[in-house]
Design a protein around this motif. Structure first.
Motif, PDB file in Angstrom:
ATOM      1  N   MET A  59      71.965   6.875  39.151  1.00  0.00           N
ATOM      2  CA  MET A  59      72.639   5.776  38.334  1.00  0.00           C
ATOM      3  C   MET A  59      74.268   6.310  38.210  1.00  0.00           C
ATOM      4  SD  MET A  59      70.302   5.492  35.249  1.00  0.00           S
ATOM      5  CE  MET A  59      68.574   4.827  35.089  1.00  0.00           C
ATOM      6  N   PRO A  60      75.167   5.468  37.970  1.00  0.00           N
ATOM      7  CA  PRO A  60      76.515   5.834  37.642  1.00  0.00           C
ATOM      8  C   PRO A  60      76.494   6.631  36.735  1.00  0.00           C
ATOM      9  CG  PRO A  60      76.131   3.426  37.280  1.00  0.00           C
ATOM     10  CD  PRO A  60      74.824   3.893  38.065  1.00  0.00           C
ATOM     11  N   PRO A  61      77.603   7.447  36.512  1.00  0.00           N
ATOM     12  CA  PRO A  61      77.785   8.294  35.441  1.00  0.00           C
ATOM     13  C   PRO A  61      77.646   7.765  33.885  1.00  0.00           C
ATOM     14  CG  PRO A  61      79.164   8.748  37.167  1.00  0.00           C
ATOM     15  CD  PRO A  61      78.617   7.612  37.607  1.00  0.00           C
ATOM     16  N   GLU A  62      78.626   6.427  33.974  1.00  0.00           N
ATOM     17  CA  GLU A  62      78.550   5.720  32.709  1.00  0.00           C
ATOM     18  C   GLU A  62      77.148   5.298  32.035  1.00  0.00           C
ATOM     19  OE1 GLU A  62      80.420   4.303  35.470  1.00  0.00           O
ATOM     20  OE2 GLU A  62      82.053   5.635  35.067  1.00  0.00           O
ATOM     21  N   THR A  63      76.355   4.882  32.900  1.00  0.00           N
ATOM     22  CA  THR A  63      74.959   4.541  32.350  1.00  0.00           C
ATOM     23  C   THR A  63      74.072   5.767  31.894  1.00  0.00           C
ATOM     24  OG1 THR A  63      75.137   3.299  34.614  1.00  0.00           O
ATOM     25  CG2 THR A  63      73.348   3.026  33.040  1.00  0.00           C
ATOM     26  N   ARG A  64      74.620   6.908  32.786  1.00  0.00           N
ATOM     27  CA  ARG A  64      73.742   7.831  32.248  1.00  0.00           C
ATOM     28  C   ARG A  64      74.090   8.870  31.230  1.00  0.00           C
ATOM     29  NH1 ARG A  64      73.391  12.349  37.016  1.00  0.00           N
ATOM     30  NH2 ARG A  64      75.138  11.612  37.672  1.00  0.00           N
ATOM     31  N   LYS A  65      75.569   8.634  30.907  1.00  0.00           N
ATOM     32  CA  LYS A  65      76.078   8.815  29.708  1.00  0.00           C
ATOM     33  C   LYS A  65      75.640   8.002  28.370  1.00  0.00           C
ATOM     34  CE  LYS A  65      80.408  10.804  28.191  1.00  0.00           C
ATOM     35  NZ  LYS A  65      82.003  10.806  28.516  1.00  0.00           N
ATOM     36  N   LYS A  66      75.611   6.703  28.787  1.00  0.00           N
ATOM     37  CA  LYS A  66      74.881   5.902  27.662  1.00  0.00           C
ATOM     38  C   LYS A  66      73.571   6.350  27.212  1.00  0.00           C
ATOM     39  CE  LYS A  66      75.238   1.796  25.426  1.00  0.00           C
ATOM     40  NZ  LYS A  66      73.747   1.688  24.941  1.00  0.00           N
ATOM     41  N   ILE A  67      72.698   6.541  28.350  1.00  0.00           N
ATOM     42  CA  ILE A  67      71.185   6.873  27.916  1.00  0.00           C
ATOM     43  C   ILE A  67      71.295   8.174  27.350  1.00  0.00           C
ATOM     44  CG2 ILE A  67      69.195   7.617  29.192  1.00  0.00           C
ATOM     45  CD1 ILE A  67      69.772   5.977  31.456  1.00  0.00           C
ATOM     46  N   ALA A  68      71.979   8.967  27.596  1.00  0.00           N
ATOM     47  CA  ALA A  68      72.226  10.591  26.770  1.00  0.00           C
ATOM     48  C   ALA A  68      72.241   9.875  25.311  1.00  0.00           C
ATOM     49  CB  ALA A  68      73.061  11.211  27.589  1.00  0.00           C
ATOM     50  N   GLU A  69      73.701   9.088  25.167  1.00  0.00           N
ATOM     51  CA  GLU A  69      74.107   9.034  23.781  1.00  0.00           C
ATOM     52  C   GLU A  69      72.776   8.228  22.913  1.00  0.00           C
ATOM     53  OE1 GLU A  69      76.766   9.874  22.264  1.00  0.00           O
ATOM     54  OE2 GLU A  69      77.712  10.700  23.885  1.00  0.00           O
ATOM     55  N   ASP A  70      72.301   7.349  23.635  1.00  0.00           N
ATOM     56  CA  ASP A  70      71.094   6.635  22.812  1.00  0.00           C
ATOM     57  C   ASP A  70      70.058   7.768  22.377  1.00  0.00           C
ATOM     58  OD1 ASP A  70      72.387   4.573  23.058  1.00  0.00           O
ATOM     59  OD2 ASP A  70      71.194   3.704  24.679  1.00  0.00           O
ATOM     60  N   LEU A  71      69.578   8.548  23.293  1.00  0.00           N
ATOM     61  CA  LEU A  71      68.639   9.547  23.065  1.00  0.00           C
ATOM     62  C   LEU A  71      69.033  10.722  22.150  1.00  0.00           C
ATOM     63  CD1 LEU A  71      67.237  10.623  26.772  1.00  0.00           C
ATOM     64  CD2 LEU A  71      66.263   9.574  24.637  1.00  0.00           C
ATOM     65  N   ILE A  72      70.610  11.002  22.094  1.00  0.00           N
ATOM     66  CA  ILE A  72      70.696  11.864  20.909  1.00  0.00           C
ATOM     67  C   ILE A  72      70.790  11.076  19.872  1.00  0.00           C
ATOM     68  CG2 ILE A  72      73.191  12.648  20.095  1.00  0.00           C
ATOM     69  CD1 ILE A  72      73.682  13.182  23.086  1.00  0.00           C
ATOM     70  N   LEU A  73      71.087   9.772  19.539  1.00  0.00           N
ATOM     71  CA  LEU A  73      70.943   9.074  18.249  1.00  0.00           C
ATOM     72  C   LEU A  73      69.656   9.225  17.664  1.00  0.00           C
ATOM     73  CD1 LEU A  73      73.346   6.010  18.447  1.00  0.00           C
ATOM     74  CD2 LEU A  73      73.354   7.968  16.909  1.00  0.00           C
ATOM     75  N   VAL A  74      68.577   8.876  18.562  1.00  0.00           N
ATOM     76  CA  VAL A  74      67.226   9.010  18.325  1.00  0.00           C
ATOM     77  C   VAL A  74      66.807  10.065  17.675  1.00  0.00           C
ATOM     78  CG1 VAL A  74      64.863   8.300  19.122  1.00  0.00           C
ATOM     79  CG2 VAL A  74      66.649   6.834  19.749  1.00  0.00           C
ATOM     80  N   GLU A  75      67.081  11.287  18.629  1.00  0.00           N
ATOM     81  CA  GLU A  75      66.720  12.684  18.120  1.00  0.00           C
ATOM     82  C   GLU A  75      67.328  13.059  16.709  1.00  0.00           C
ATOM     83  OE1 GLU A  75      64.663  14.114  19.729  1.00  0.00           O
ATOM     84  OE2 GLU A  75      64.904  16.144  18.992  1.00  0.00           O
ATOM     85  N   GLU A  76      68.684  12.666  16.567  1.00  0.00           N
ATOM     86  CA  GLU A  76      69.202  12.913  15.131  1.00  0.00           C
ATOM     87  C   GLU A  76      68.485  11.936  14.044  1.00  0.00           C
ATOM     88  OE1 GLU A  76      73.306  12.137  15.757  1.00  0.00           O
ATOM     89  OE2 GLU A  76      73.821  14.175  16.660  1.00  0.00           O
ATOM     90  N   LYS A  77      67.958  10.982  14.399  1.00  0.00           N
ATOM     91  CA  LYS A  77      67.542  10.279  13.382  1.00  0.00           C
ATOM     92  C   LYS A  77      66.032  10.855  13.060  1.00  0.00           C
ATOM     93  CE  LYS A  77      67.086   5.629  12.049  1.00  0.00           C
ATOM     94  NZ  LYS A  77      67.912   4.055  12.262  1.00  0.00           N
ATOM     95  N   ARG A  78      65.561  11.310  14.004  1.00  0.00           N
ATOM     96  CA  ARG A  78      64.201  11.914  13.951  1.00  0.00           C
ATOM     97  C   ARG A  78      64.218  13.237  13.026  1.00  0.00           C
ATOM     98  NH1 ARG A  78      60.574  15.767  15.958  1.00  0.00           N
ATOM     99  NH2 ARG A  78      62.491  16.670  17.467  1.00  0.00           N
ATOM    100  N   LEU A  79      65.139  14.060  13.336  1.00  0.00           N
ATOM    101  CA  LEU A  79      65.350  15.267  12.527  1.00  0.00           C
ATOM    102  C   LEU A  79      66.088  14.806  11.243  1.00  0.00           C
ATOM    103  CD1 LEU A  79      66.137  17.597  15.264  1.00  0.00           C
ATOM    104  CD2 LEU A  79      64.376  17.591  14.052  1.00  0.00           C
ATOM    105  N   LYS A  80      66.261  13.599  10.952  1.00  0.00           N
ATOM    106  CA  LYS A  80      66.920  13.043   9.787  1.00  0.00           C
ATOM    107  C   LYS A  80      68.450  13.730   9.325  1.00  0.00           C
ATOM    108  CE  LYS A  80      62.757  12.313   7.010  1.00  0.00           C
ATOM    109  NZ  LYS A  80      61.747  12.992   7.564  1.00  0.00           N
ATOM    110  N   LEU A  81      69.082  13.825  10.525  1.00  0.00           N
ATOM    111  CA  LEU A  81      70.527  14.236  10.499  1.00  0.00           C
ATOM    112  C   LEU A  81      71.441  13.209  10.003  1.00  0.00           C
ATOM    113  CD1 LEU A  81      70.869  16.430  13.598  1.00  0.00           C
ATOM    114  CD2 LEU A  81      71.096  17.113  11.162  1.00  0.00           C
ATOM    115  N   ASP A  82      70.616  11.840   9.892  1.00  0.00           N
ATOM    116  CA  ASP A  82      71.591  10.673   9.364  1.00  0.00           C
ATOM    117  C   ASP A  82      71.742  10.564   7.896  1.00  0.00           C
ATOM    118  OD1 ASP A  82      69.125  10.022   9.666  1.00  0.00           O
ATOM    119  OD2 ASP A  82      69.402   8.070  10.435  1.00  0.00           O
ATOM    120  N   THR A  83      70.746  11.082   7.225  1.00  0.00           N
ATOM    121  CA  THR A  83      70.507  11.078   5.709  1.00  0.00           C
ATOM    122  C   THR A  83      71.899  11.817   5.115  1.00  0.00           C
ATOM    123  OG1 THR A  83      68.962  12.830   6.040  1.00  0.00           O
ATOM    124  CG2 THR A  83      67.994  10.460   5.655  1.00  0.00           C
ATOM    125  N   PRO A  84      72.159  11.518   3.604  1.00  0.00           N
ATOM    126  CA  PRO A  84      73.183  12.149   3.188  1.00  0.00           C
ATOM    127  C   PRO A  84      72.856  13.793   3.081  1.00  0.00           C
ATOM    128  CG  PRO A  84      72.594  10.346   2.195  1.00  0.00           C
ATOM    129  CD  PRO A  84      71.488  10.384   3.145  1.00  0.00           C
TER     130      PRO A  84
END
Lengths: 445, 324
Positions: free
Chosen positions: B34-59
């Motif tokens: 894949m081109p680097p931009e797509t890979r970056k996008k995938i990584a960013e999405d995964l990071i968001l999911v992981e942060e949500k899983r660990l409840k890093l988005d709550t106050p």
């Protein structure tokens, strides 16, 4: 000024104070010498340098002065460059632009052990046809051993002990033993050895030079480590780093503690309460583990660690001790007078209250220096030392990671440890004596 | 708050997640074309999911509370690289199985230090001014060096040169079969680290307590007791030791706190399989949950020490009344 003179005279009455003062003066001198002799940027380059800077040094070499105390003399490392005494270079021009170059390196070998390695760093000048070199070895008892023959590249390193053909020629013996061993097959022959490089060049202007590097088992004042680095650099540079860390940390901590305690005592009320509560919480915090966390996650720079150390050490037992005295000072009549003519809080705290406590502050500052010096070393031993700075703690860490104690390389761990000990003891003794001078209550005890 | 360090752990966790996911995306063969931009996008999405899983988005406030309860219940999460001896990745198990070794080392050396230095301090205050007294005073600056420092010297003398005691570790390898043999082997390995912990604090505590005893032994009631002709032993016990004990215990608590620190490196130097060496290994492996977890455990140990000392206070000093 008079007060200082009196204090100084009184200090001279305590032998431990004199010893402490001398040690501190010695350390300051060492630090200044280090900074003058090896400037900061150069020290960093030397300390970070690899084989390209330190190729002349052997690995794990003990200090050279060890030979003065041992019966078995270990060979001392040395280097012979162009035009050094001991090198003879003869150039005989031949036909068709060829020339015959003979370089003879002669050195006196009067030691009882075999060296680590002999290297030749060739530096050849040519355009197309590379020069050819044959190397011979002449022992004091008249043997001649052919070492190798090869065409020389413009920059080439020849390691005598790794030449497979030579090992075969010597009958499977390691070259460093085979070249030096005498008739008995055990001990090296003493006397003047000669290494002869016979080179032939095939072009006009072509030339051949070689640097002769002899890796013995001992080197310099402090020896070398696993990366061939001269331990003189970290030994010298450890002094300014340790002094700076210790002095800044202890001065910063004590002064800030005092100011905060004075503020708490003066304002009282919720300010005082807050300071007290923070202190109580901070006392139970695992100080060192937090430093480890900062070191791991944030930055290993000594100066960041220094800042965190000061921050964490402000709110400790000292603040309570100072506060209790400040509360007494606050009630004294001269403060009341100051208040009566309308002096501001800042002036009272900084000009009237804190200067009164300076006699208490000075011994405190001096005697807490060792704790911080050792703290830096402790962090370094844990592997959290500054990766760039050469320090004593870093040396101990390197040594213990490389098993210096198990391998018997005591010098590697002992020399920084002794310097650390000396600096710690110096400040501690001075602090003890100052404590007695400034707090006469302790004097009789 | 201890566990969260004022939001600091958040930053650490975020950067840790970022690094882990970026690495895994980079290493994944399926994404390689894949081109680097797509890979970056995938990584960013995964990071968001992981942060949500660990409840890093709550106050932060809610999260702090969560961290606090988790830390109090010793639910310290899972280690990244380290495992406990039976192969578990739970940080709690990794740390708790190391705790007995640390407690054995610290407990034995600290009790020895406490009683022996009180004993010496008392006898010195009796022979105040003797050459032994002066020797101790002049040796007291040696306590500026931490215990691991003496550890190095002790290893050098007793292990490397004299070859009397082991270099480190806790038992011989292989461990002896009998229980008695095992205990003796542990004892043999305990001598050097214990001694280094004791030596590093020995002279300064004797010096401090001797000074205390001297101050108290010039009190009027001690003079009175002397005048009455009470035996020296009784005077020491009843009239000097009794009122100074709370002070001694406070000093001892402060000393203990600083010794916990020194113990980390002492264990590392002696390869003593305790908490300290676990922390050292975690630093080397960059295992964040273990480092955070051991900080919490050390905080616990300190808090327990202080808490217990409060009780000891009430026991030794009848003037301190619970609830007064």
């Amino acid at each position: 000024m008079n007060q200082m003179k009196k204090t100084f005279q009184e200090m001279l009455r305590y032998p431990s104070a004199i010893a402490g003062l001398l040690t501190v003066a010695f350390l300051v001198g060492l630090a200044i010498y280090a900074m003058v002799a090896i400037p900061y940027s150069q020290a960093l380059i030397l300390w970070r340098g690899g084989e390209d800077i330190w190729y002349q040094n052997p690995k794990f070499a003990a200090p050279a002065w060890f030979n003065n105390f041992t019966k078995l003399k270990q060979p001392v490392s040395f280097v012979m460059k162009e035009s050094d005494p001991g090198i003879e270079k003869v150039v005989v021009p031949g036909d068709q632009n060829t020339s015959r170059i003979t370089i003879t390196y002669s050195f006196d070998f009067s030691y009882d052990a075999f060296p680590q390695e002999i290297l030749l760093y060739f530096d050849a000048k040519y355009k197309e046809k590379q020069p050819f070199a044959s190397i011979y070895w002449l022992t004091p008892d008249g043997r001649e051993i052919r070492i190798a023959d090869f065409g020389v590249d413009s920059k080439q390193t020849f390691r005598v002990s790794q030449d497979e053909k030579l090992i075969r020629r010597l009958g499977g013996v390691a070259p460093m033993e085979g070249l030096f061993v005498g008739e008995d097959g055990q001990t090296p022959v003493k006397g003047v050895y000669k290494l002869v490089v016979e080179g032939v060049t095939f072009e006009e202007g072509s030339d051949l030079n070689a640097e002769f590097v002899f890796h013995g088992n001992v080197y310099g004042l402090f020896g070398t480590d696993h990366q061939r680095r001269d331990l003189l650099v970290p030994m010298l540079w450890g002094a300014p780093v340790a002094l700076a860390f210790g002095l800044i940390a202890s001065l910063g901590t004590s002064v800030l503690t005092m100011i905060i305690a004075a503020m708490g005592a003066w304002y009282g009320g919720w300010v005082d309460e807050l300071i007290q509560r923070i202190t109580e919480v901070n006392l139970v915090l695992p100080f060192f583990s937090i430093l480890v966390m900062v070191g791991t996650f944030y930055s290993r720079s000594t100066w960041v660690i220094l800042g965190v150390t000061v921050l964490l050490s402000i709110f400790t037992g000292g603040i309570k001790a100072y506060r209790s005295i400040f509360i007494q000072v606050k009630e004294s009549t001269y403060i009341e007078a100051a208040r009566a003519y309308g002096t501001g809080a800042g002036r009272i705290i900084f000009v009237y209250m804190i200067p009164r406590m300076i006699p208490l502050l000075i011994p405190g500052v001096v005697s807490s220096v060792p704790a911080f010096v050792f703290l830096e070393a402790t962090l370094a031993v844990l592997g959290l030392g500054d990766p760039v700075l050469p320090t004593w703690g870093r040396l101990i860490n390197d040594a213990s990671v490389n098993g210096a104690l198990y391998k018997g390389l005591y010098y590697w761990i002992m020399s920084p440890a002794i310097l650390l000990m000396v600096s710690g003891l110096g400040f501690a003794m001075l602090g003890f004596a100052l404590d007695r001078i400034f707090n006469p209550k302790l004097r009789d005890l | 708050m201890i566990a969260n360090m004022g939001g600091y752990v958040d930053t650490i966790m975020r950067s840790e997640i970022r690094e882990r996911i970026t690495q895994s995306v980079l290493a994944n063969k399926a994404y390689q074309d894949m081109p680097p931009e797509t890979r970056k996008k995938i990584a960013e999405d995964l990071i968001l999911v992981e942060e949500k899983r660990l409840k890093l988005d709550t106050p932060v406030a809610i999260r702090s509370f969560n961290y606090l309860t988790n830390a109090l219940r010793l639910e310290l999460g899972r280690a990244q690289n380290m495992t406990s001896d039976n192969g578990s990745r739970t940080v709690r198990l990794i740390l708790l199985e190391r705790l007995p070794a640390t407690l054995l080392l610290m407990g034995s050396s600290q009790l020895f230090l406490f009683f022996s230095s009180i004993y010496f301090a008392l006898s010195l205050s009796r022979n105040y001014g003797s050459w032994l007294d002066r020797l101790v005073i002049s040796l007291s600056p040696t306590s500026a060096a931490p215990s691991w420092f003496y550890g190095i010297f002790l290893i050098l003398i007793f292990s490397a040169v004299l070859k009397l005691l082991p270099f480190g570790g806790m038992v011989d390898a292989p461990p002896p079969d009998t229980k008695f043999g095992y205990a003796m082997s542990v004892l043999k390995h305990l001598i050097l680290p214990g001694a280094s912990l004791v030596v590093s604090a020995f002279f300064i505590s004797i010096y401090n307590w001797r000074t205390f005893f001297l101050i108290y032994s010039s009190e009027d009631y001690v003079e009175m007791a002397k005048a009455k002709g009470l035996p020296a032993r009784d005077i020491e016990r009843q009239y000097i030791l009794r009122p100074t004990l709370p002070n001694i215990i406070t000093n001892f608590a402060l000393l203990l706190i600083s010794l916990w620190t020194g113990a980390i490196v002492t264990e590392t130097i002696f390869l003593w399989p305790g908490l300290g060496i676990t922390l050292y290994r975690a630093v080397g492996l960059f295992d964040i949950p273990v480092i955070v977890g051991s900080t919490i455990i050390f905080a616990y140990l300190l808090a327990i020490t202080v808490f217990l000392l409060d009780f000891v206070y009430a026991l030794v000093d009848p003037r301190v009344k619970v609830g007064a």
